[in-house]
Enzyme design. Structure first.
Site, PDB file in Angstrom:
ATOM      1  N   GLU A  12      -3.056 -20.456  35.019  1.00 34.22           N
ATOM      2  CA  GLU A  12      -3.663 -19.698  33.923  1.00 34.22           C
ATOM      3  C   GLU A  12      -4.911 -20.420  33.445  1.00 34.22           C
ATOM      4  OE1 GLU A  12      -1.347 -18.860  30.371  1.00 34.22           O
ATOM      5  OE2 GLU A  12      -2.943 -17.534  29.669  1.00 34.22           O
TER       6      GLU A  12
ATOM      7  N   CYS B 297      -1.455 -15.198  28.683  1.00 37.20           N
ATOM      8  CA  CYS B 297      -2.132 -14.524  27.576  1.00 37.20           C
ATOM      9  C   CYS B 297      -3.607 -14.275  27.898  1.00 37.20           C
ATOM     10  CB  CYS B 297      -2.011 -15.360  26.314  1.00 37.20           C
ATOM     11  SG  CYS B 297      -0.312 -15.699  25.863  1.00 37.20           S
TER      12      CYS B 297
ATOM     13  N   ASN C 176       1.311  -8.908  30.832  1.00 37.91           N
ATOM     14  CA  ASN C 176       1.877 -10.237  30.616  1.00 37.91           C
ATOM     15  C   ASN C 176       2.656 -10.251  29.321  1.00 37.91           C
ATOM     16  OD1 ASN C 176       2.149 -13.235  30.931  1.00 37.91           O
ATOM     17  ND2 ASN C 176       1.100 -13.142  28.961  1.00 37.91           N
ATOM     18  N   GLU C 177       3.924 -10.551  29.432  1.00 37.58           N
ATOM     19  CA  GLU C 177       4.805 -10.660  28.262  1.00 37.58           C
ATOM     20  C   GLU C 177       4.703  -9.437  27.359  1.00 37.58           C
ATOM     21  OE1 GLU C 177       4.462 -14.462  26.296  1.00 37.58           O
ATOM     22  OE2 GLU C 177       5.552 -15.440  27.912  1.00 37.58           O
TER      23      GLU C 177
HETATM   24  O1  AHR Z   1       2.139 -20.602  29.566  1.00 41.40           O
HETATM   25  C1  AHR Z   1       1.500 -20.500  28.341  1.00 41.40           C
HETATM   26  C2  AHR Z   1       1.633 -19.111  27.737  1.00 41.40           C
HETATM   27  O2  AHR Z   1       2.969 -18.816  27.449  1.00 41.40           O
HETATM   28  C3  AHR Z   1       1.206 -17.977  28.613  1.00 41.40           C
HETATM   29  O3  AHR Z   1      -0.108 -17.669  28.437  1.00 41.40           O
HETATM   30  C4  AHR Z   1       2.018 -16.812  28.135  1.00 41.40           C
HETATM   31  O4  AHR Z   1       2.314 -15.907  29.145  1.00 41.40           O
HETATM   32  C5  AHR Z   1       3.192 -17.436  27.460  1.00 41.40           C
HETATM   33  O5  AHR Z   1       3.302 -16.979  26.162  1.00 41.40           O
END
Ligand code: AHR
Length: 802
Positions: free
Chosen positions: A49, A250, A376-377
């Protein structure tokens, strides 16, 4: 804490591949006569990320911060001076009147006096225009500087690396002409330095404009232009990743939608890429490490690409609670198209629009991407609708793509779901059992993010040990858990946005935290198939559930009455509920009158407790009524301090009942709670077991997990013809086992690999390098029955020829 979504299977499935039996002599018996399940070749991957300067100022080898003057962060824009740049005897101001191109609107106007200069310190925070910088150079290595410039009259630019009073390398470039032209020069320092700065100056007064000032070492990974740092790539190679998830996290979501990741902004000539301010993690990203570079990185690592695409939801409304950053369904077209085009870019032949772009960018052959994650999430109703829309559109055009959902979507069959877990070491030790009960008809699992983030320091030994226990659980269930990745991967020192992170680096050094090394150990020692393992650990049975009772709510108002705790026919507690004397209000707004306990706030996770921490084997009965809000009741039992052990009725937006506790598997039952209705609730504790009743009906019986701090699994690597045994000892004592691998498991030399240290809190640092790293050794075993001692706080891999 993130929640795992599990459905129940018959208890007989539990520990199908591993069983514990009590005995005096600790032993591990591996049935090598037949294998059980195949493990997934994709099990161990990485999650890259753009966080903590993982890419920009990290593995992306660019050495200049804010190379194109597009960094819009903080006050410098107000002062109209460029962030990360300094001046000496000169004036430098941001200029938007003569853009290099339409995506790169800001350039730098420079006016020098004799001997004046501008300078850049690399990716150091708050560079003040003087030493120290953070540009590391090696004597004899070559560094390519490129830049665009224009000037009213011919000017000789003096370019140098400097550290303190030393000039490490210098060169001169003549610029001429009042239109943008690209210049390049190679600098070869005669001295090695870690804290140098790049200077661009003039001997005589001059006026000129600059843009896209970019500096790369010639020594990038595989010598690629616009390439990656070889030392950090080596760290990834050691992890033998089966796949790379990218670019977040994120980062994919943005905060609002305007700063989400847009892959189309990250391809083509670097000077034409649109910068993305990484709002979530707080820095500007040039998109130099873009979609193409990512695909190339996967190919170089021999790893499958797993690309994450935004699903039309910004981070602020990731759970669909507010529509501000959620794209209306009738405007989702461009988001769906972005996903389809990303696949075409990766896989389409050169006659397709995006396949042709890929070829133009230097890679005519397809990258053969097979995995895409949608969002994502994200979760909730808004996600549900958008996921289904995107899934269907992608499958229609690319049925072969394997699609990953963030959570199980309602009323739709998902292929793969991506749970995340950031928690305590205990949660991870207990997580060893997480998938033993998982219904094999449910979606496959990609465990996309996990790490000990509480009680693990900045990445210490006990965190790595606990995660390893969890990973043996993933491996034991790798028929259903097909992929996993620790998170986050990287941090540049000084740029922390998250803790901990697997690989820590600065401008020219790096180290792996113990969790990194655990990843390396697991990925390099994955058995293809597993054996049944029986462990006699000589330990006592599971402890009883013990502790107080408690009541709570989540964004909900509720009332409780007729509370009674009885043990063996004797009443332990029956409050009159006209005051709260002796109760422990932890959170929320609580009152008691007329025999009713009331919680009236709209806060999440309210809690009030009472009773004794010594209570065991009791029955709690009560009546509960919801008076407002979005969920139901939280009834705690076996409470010692403030830890979570509760029956959540009407949780997850009033859709589910489940026990939430570190030492229970979270098994979800569909169910909701009506407002205004009194419910009869009974919680019966019998040793380590709990019976949960609603309105007189037994809803569930659950057992506390063993709560042990050890984990084991074993299997065979067929190509090497080797049995692989993994044993994780999370206790503070060494443990000796007789290891019995049966008639077909004859051994001679047993290769050992051990990650351990004297102190569970031990961490790695730059100095001394690599304190906690796996150490290789061997022991001789005369027969298939041999003794081995696993050190305290250790992760162990033993391998021997079958
Ligand atoms: O890994 C850090 C963060 O944790 C990532 O951006 C997100 O997907 C999760 O909330």
């Amino acid at each position: 804490m993130k929640h795992l979504f599990l459905k129940s299977l018959p208890a007989a499935m539990l520990l199908a591949l591993m069983s514990y039996v009590g005995a005096q002599e600790p032993s591990i018996t591996i049935d090598t006569s037949k294998t059980t399940i195949k493990t997934s070749p994709l099990l161990y991957g990485i999650f890259f990320e753009e966080i903590n300067r993982a890419g920009e100022g990290g593995i992306y080898a660019e050495m200049i911060q804010n190379r194109s003057f597009e960094d819009k962060s903080r006050v410098d824009e107000v002062r109209n001076t460029p962030l990360a740049w300094g001046v000496g005897n000169a004036e430098a101001s941001l200029d938007r009147s003569q853009p290099l191109n339409r995506n790169n609107s800001t350039s730098l106007k420079v006016k020098t006096q004799a001997g004046g200069f501008i300078c850049n310190g690399g990716f150091i925070r708050d560079f003040n225009g003087r030493d120290p910088g953070s540009i590391a150079v090696t004597s004899g290595d070559a560094y390519d500087l490129t830049f665009f410039a224009k000037t009213g009259s011919k000017t000789d630019l003096k370019i140098s690396f400097e550290e303190g009073s030393s000039t490490l390398a210098s060169a001169s470039v003549s610029i001429d002409g009042d239109t943008w032209k690209k210049y390049s020069v190679t600098l070869t320092p005669n001295k090695t330095a870690r804290e140098s700065i790049l200077k661009i100056g003039t001997d005589a007064p001059a006026e000129f404009s600059l843009d896209m000032v970019s500096l790369f070492p010639q020594k990038t990974w595989k010598g690629r232009k616009n390439g990656l740092r070889p030392d950090l790539m080596e760290r990834l190679v050691a992890m033998k990743p089966a796949f790379v998830r990218f670019p977040g996290g994120c980062f994919v979501e943005g905060v609002g939608l305007e700063n989400r990741a847009i892959w189309k902004n990250s391809i083509g000539p670097v000077e034409e890429r649109i910068n993305q301010y990484n709002t979530k993690w707080g820095y500007n990203c040039s998109n130099g490490l873009g979609y193409h570079e990512y695909l190339q990185m996967c190919e170089d690592l021999n790893a499958e690409p797993l690309f994450v695409i935004n699903c039309g939801m910004g981070h602020e409304t990731r759970n669909g609670t507010d529509s501000m950053y959620v794209v209306p369904m009738d405007q989702m077209g461009p988001f769906v198209q972005d996903a389809l085009d990303a696949i075409e870019y990766a896989n389409g032949d050169v006659t397709t629009k995006w396949g042709a772009e890929r070829a133009k960018n230097g890679h005519p052959a397809p990258f053969n991407m097979k995995y895409m994650e949608i969002g994502n999430e994200n979760s909730g109703k808004d996600y549900n609708e958008r996921y289904i829309l995107m899934h269907k559109a992608i499958k229609e055009k690319y049925p072969e793509m394997r699609l990953i959902a963030n959570v199980e979507t309602q009323g739709f069959r998902n292929e793969i779901v991506d749970p995340h877990l950031y928690s305590t070491p205990d949660r991870f030790f207990n997580g060893y059992f997480t998938y033993d009960l998982y219904d094999r008809n449910d979606p496959q699992i990609y465990f996309g993010e996990y790490a000990v983030t509480q009680g693990g320091g900045r990445g210490n030994l006990i965190a790595a040990v606990a995660e390893s226990a969890f990973m043996t659980g993933l491996e034991r269930n790798s028929d259903i858990v097909i992929m996993s990745s620790y998170a986050p991967l990287f941090i540049r020192t000084g740029w922390q946005a998250w803790n901990p992170n697997a690989i820590v680096f600065d401008q020219n050094r790096s180290y792996g935290i113990p969790s990194y090394w655990a990843q390396v150990m697991f990925a390099n020692n994955r058995p293809d198939k597993l054996y049944r393992v029986t462990i006699n650990d000589g330990s006592s049975p599971v402890d009883p559930i013990q502790g107080k009772i408690g009541f709570g709510t989540y964004r909900t108002q509720a009332e409780y009455k007729d509370i009674k705790v009885v043990k063996n026919g004797v009443t332990l507690f029956e409050p009159d509920l006209n005051n709260l004397d002796g109760w422990n209000r932890i959170s929320g707004t609580w009152s008691a009158e007329g025999g009713i306990l009331k919680q009236t706030s709209g806060n999440p996770d309210t809690l009030i407790t009472c009773g004794s921490p010594d209570w065991t084997d009791y029955t709690l009965t009560l009546k509960a009524r919801k008076t407002g809000g979005s969920e139901g009741f939280l009834i705690s039992f076996g409470v010692q301090n403030r830890e979570l052990r509760r029956w959540n009725l009407g949780g997850w937006n009033n859709s589910t009942h489940a026990v939430e506790a570190d030492d229970f598997i979270e098994e979800h039952l569909a169910g909701s709670i009506e407002t205004g209705k009194w419910y009869d609730i009974k919680i019966e504790l019998k040793g380590s077991e709990v019976n949960l009743y609603l309105d007189g009906k037994l809803m569930k019986t659950q057992k506390r997990l063993k709560g042990g701090r050890s984990a084991v699994d074993a299997g065979i690597n067929e190509s090497a013809g080797e049995v692989i045994l993994k044993y994780v000892n999370g206790t503070d004592k060494p443990v000796t086992y007789t290891i019995n691998s049966g008639k077909t498991g004859a051994v001679g030399t047993v290769k050992t690999l051990t990650l351990t240290g004297d102190n569970p809190n031990a961490e790695n640092t730059y100095e001394p390098p690599e304190n906690i790293v796996p150490k290789a050794g061997s022991v001789q075993a005369d027969s298939a029955k041999f003794q081995y001692t696993f050190p305290a706080y250790s992760v162990n891999v033993l391998r021997w020829k079958k």
